[in-house]
Write a protein that holds these residues in place. Structure first.
Motif, short mmCIF file in Angstrom:
data_model
loop_
_atom_site.label_atom_id
_atom_site.label_comp_id
_atom_site.label_asym_id
_atom_site.label_seq_id
_atom_site.Cartn_x
_atom_site.Cartn_y
_atom_site.Cartn_z
N ALA A 140 -6.97 32.94 6.51
CA ALA A 140 -6.11 31.81 6.88
C ALA A 140 -5.42 31.22 5.66
CB ALA A 140 -6.92 30.76 7.62
N GLY A 141 -5.10 32.08 4.70
CA GLY A 141 -4.32 31.65 3.55
C GLY A 141 -5.00 31.75 2.21
N ALA A 142 -6.33 31.93 2.18
CA ALA A 142 -7.02 31.96 0.90
C ALA A 142 -6.54 33.09 0.01
CB ALA A 142 -8.54 32.07 1.11
N SER A 143 -6.24 34.25 0.59
CA SER A 143 -5.88 35.41 -0.23
C SER A 143 -4.57 35.21 -0.96
CB SER A 143 -5.80 36.67 0.63
OG SER A 143 -4.76 36.56 1.59
N TYR A 144 -3.65 34.38 -0.43
CA TYR A 144 -2.37 34.17 -1.10
C TYR A 144 -2.21 32.77 -1.67
CZ TYR A 144 -1.04 32.87 3.76
OH TYR A 144 -0.99 32.36 5.04
N ARG A 145 -3.08 31.82 -1.31
CA ARG A 145 -2.98 30.49 -1.92
C ARG A 145 -3.94 30.31 -3.09
NH1 ARG A 145 -2.20 28.63 3.57
NH2 ARG A 145 0.06 28.29 3.75
N LEU A 146 -5.17 30.77 -2.93
CA LEU A 146 -6.18 30.49 -3.96
C LEU A 146 -5.82 31.09 -5.31
CD1 LEU A 146 -8.79 28.95 -4.42
CD2 LEU A 146 -10.04 31.04 -3.80
N PRO A 147 -5.31 32.32 -5.41
CA PRO A 147 -4.94 32.83 -6.74
C PRO A 147 -3.91 31.96 -7.44
CG PRO A 147 -5.07 34.64 -5.18
CD PRO A 147 -5.16 33.38 -4.37
N GLY A 148 -2.97 31.41 -6.69
CA GLY A 148 -1.97 30.54 -7.31
C GLY A 148 -2.54 29.21 -7.75
N LEU A 149 -3.63 28.78 -7.11
CA LEU A 149 -4.23 27.50 -7.44
C LEU A 149 -5.20 27.60 -8.62
CD1 LEU A 149 -4.99 26.22 -3.82
CD2 LEU A 149 -3.24 25.34 -5.39
N VAL A 150 -5.97 28.69 -8.68
CA VAL A 150 -7.05 28.76 -9.68
C VAL A 150 -6.97 30.00 -10.57
CG1 VAL A 150 -8.58 27.45 -8.18
CG2 VAL A 150 -8.68 29.95 -8.13
N GLY A 151 -6.02 30.91 -10.30
CA GLY A 151 -5.96 32.16 -11.05
C GLY A 151 -6.68 33.28 -10.32
N MET A 152 -6.25 34.51 -10.57
CA MET A 152 -6.80 35.66 -9.84
C MET A 152 -8.28 35.88 -10.13
SD MET A 152 -6.28 37.91 -7.57
CE MET A 152 -4.52 38.15 -7.35
N SER A 153 -8.70 35.66 -11.38
CA SER A 153 -10.09 35.92 -11.72
C SER A 153 -11.03 35.04 -10.91
CB SER A 153 -10.32 35.71 -13.22
OG SER A 153 -11.69 35.89 -13.54
N ILE A 154 -10.78 33.75 -10.88
CA ILE A 154 -11.67 32.85 -10.14
C ILE A 154 -11.52 33.09 -8.65
CG2 ILE A 154 -12.13 30.42 -9.61
CD1 ILE A 154 -11.52 29.80 -12.52
N ALA A 155 -10.30 33.38 -8.18
CA ALA A 155 -10.13 33.70 -6.77
C ALA A 155 -10.99 34.89 -6.36
CB ALA A 155 -8.66 33.97 -6.46
N ARG A 156 -11.04 35.90 -7.21
CA ARG A 156 -11.90 37.06 -6.91
C ARG A 156 -13.37 36.67 -6.89
NH1 ARG A 156 -9.40 42.07 -7.14
NH2 ARG A 156 -7.24 42.04 -7.93
N GLN A 157 -13.77 35.79 -7.81
CA GLN A 157 -15.16 35.34 -7.82
C GLN A 157 -15.53 34.63 -6.52
OE1 GLN A 157 -15.97 33.09 -11.48
NE2 GLN A 157 -14.48 34.38 -12.53
N VAL A 158 -14.58 33.83 -6.01
CA VAL A 158 -14.85 33.08 -4.77
C VAL A 158 -14.78 33.99 -3.55
CG1 VAL A 158 -13.97 31.25 -3.27
CG2 VAL A 158 -14.04 30.89 -5.75
N LEU A 159 -13.71 34.80 -3.45
CA LEU A 159 -13.48 35.57 -2.24
C LEU A 159 -14.30 36.85 -2.16
CD1 LEU A 159 -9.60 35.15 -2.03
CD2 LEU A 159 -11.33 33.90 -0.75
N LEU A 160 -14.59 37.45 -3.32
CA LEU A 160 -15.37 38.68 -3.34
C LEU A 160 -16.82 38.44 -3.77
CD1 LEU A 160 -12.83 41.13 -5.04
CD2 LEU A 160 -13.34 40.90 -2.60
N GLY A 161 -17.00 37.55 -4.72
CA GLY A 161 -18.33 37.33 -5.29
C GLY A 161 -19.13 36.25 -4.62
N GLY A 162 -18.54 35.55 -3.66
CA GLY A 162 -19.28 34.51 -2.97
C GLY A 162 -19.56 33.28 -3.82
#
Length: 246
Positions: A140-162
């Motif tokens: 519902a938007g996390a994959s394209y909003r969160l990287p722009g908000l926090v950077g791809m590295s942290i977005a991957r930690q949240v979305l892939l790493g829990g």
């Protein structure tokens, strides 16, 4: 006539709408009724643009989607983008939006917060997207909003790493603009909206529009500025500024 709200409380003020997710017994889980009521809020703000303050009742922002409803959804529901369409609509509202977050903002609750222009959090706020643990993705938007908000590295930690982001981590990575104690949350959010509200409404709308336009857009910037340069509001505001400074 619209049905009386059952999942939200709405407080209309002269320059803003204060909307509270109001299912505290379910930690403000986002279900079909709340989605429908939030669409009504969007329609209202599209017709008569105002600032929006979005918060949650009972010590949480929203601890996710309503899992019982989500379990019953099938392929066609996913393809309809039920939550995503709502959050995209909130992100596209003409005037600035502020989410005031206490407690949990998880799953769909986090994605709702990401859709707002700014976020203020309490010291006990927690953001996360644990959807893969339930066999789904944050769609519902996390994959394209969160990287722009926090950077791809942290977005991957949240979305892939829990990874869960507490208030300190959310502040450090820029997800939230301010961290306050729970009792100060709404006052802090209103202070931000008061500051925003002193600006030209048309300038705010055009600034948001050009910010949200994809890629570089110098012509759009010039056109927006041209509209503002011809307006009486710009002349009056600059005259007051010059008179005050002299």
């Amino acid at each position: 006539m619209a049905a009386a709200p059952i999942a939200l409380t709405v407080d209309e003020q002269p320059d803003r709408l204060v909307v509270t997710l109001d299912r505290p017994a379910q930690r403000n889980a986002i279900g079909a009724a709340m989605i429908g009521e939030l669409h009504e809020v969007c329609a209202r703000l599209e017709r008569a643009p105002k600032l929006l303050l979005l918060t949650g009742a009972g010590g949480d922002f929203a601890a996710g989607a309503d899992i019982a409803e989500l379990r019953a959804r099938g392929r066609d529901d996913a393809l309809a983008g039920i939550n995503r369409n709502l959050f995209d609509r909130i992100a596209a509202l003409p005037m600035p939006t502020v989410a005031a977050i206490d407690g949990y903002a998880l799953g769909g609750g986090a994605e709702l917060a990401y859709a707002c222009d700014m976020r203020i959090a309490t010291s006990r706020a927690v953001f996360g997207n644990p959807e893969p643990g339930l066999g789904i993705i944050a769609a519902a938007g996390a994959s394209y909003r969160l990287p722009g908000l926090v950077g791809m590295s942290i977005a991957r930690q949240v979305l892939l790493g829990g990874r869960l982001l507490d208030a300190g981590a959310a502040s450090t990575c820029g997800l939230v603009m301010e961290v306050v104690e729970p009792g100060d949350l709404l006052a802090a959010a209103h202070r931000v909206l008061d500051r925003i509200g002193r600006s030209s409404p048309l300038a705010l709308r055009l600034t948001k529009a050009v910010l949200d336009a994809p890629g570089a857009h110098p012509l759009s910037d010039d056109l927006a500025q041209a509209v503002l340069f011809e307006g009486a509001d710009k002349h009056d505001r600059m005259t007051r500024f010059l008179e005050k400074t002299t």
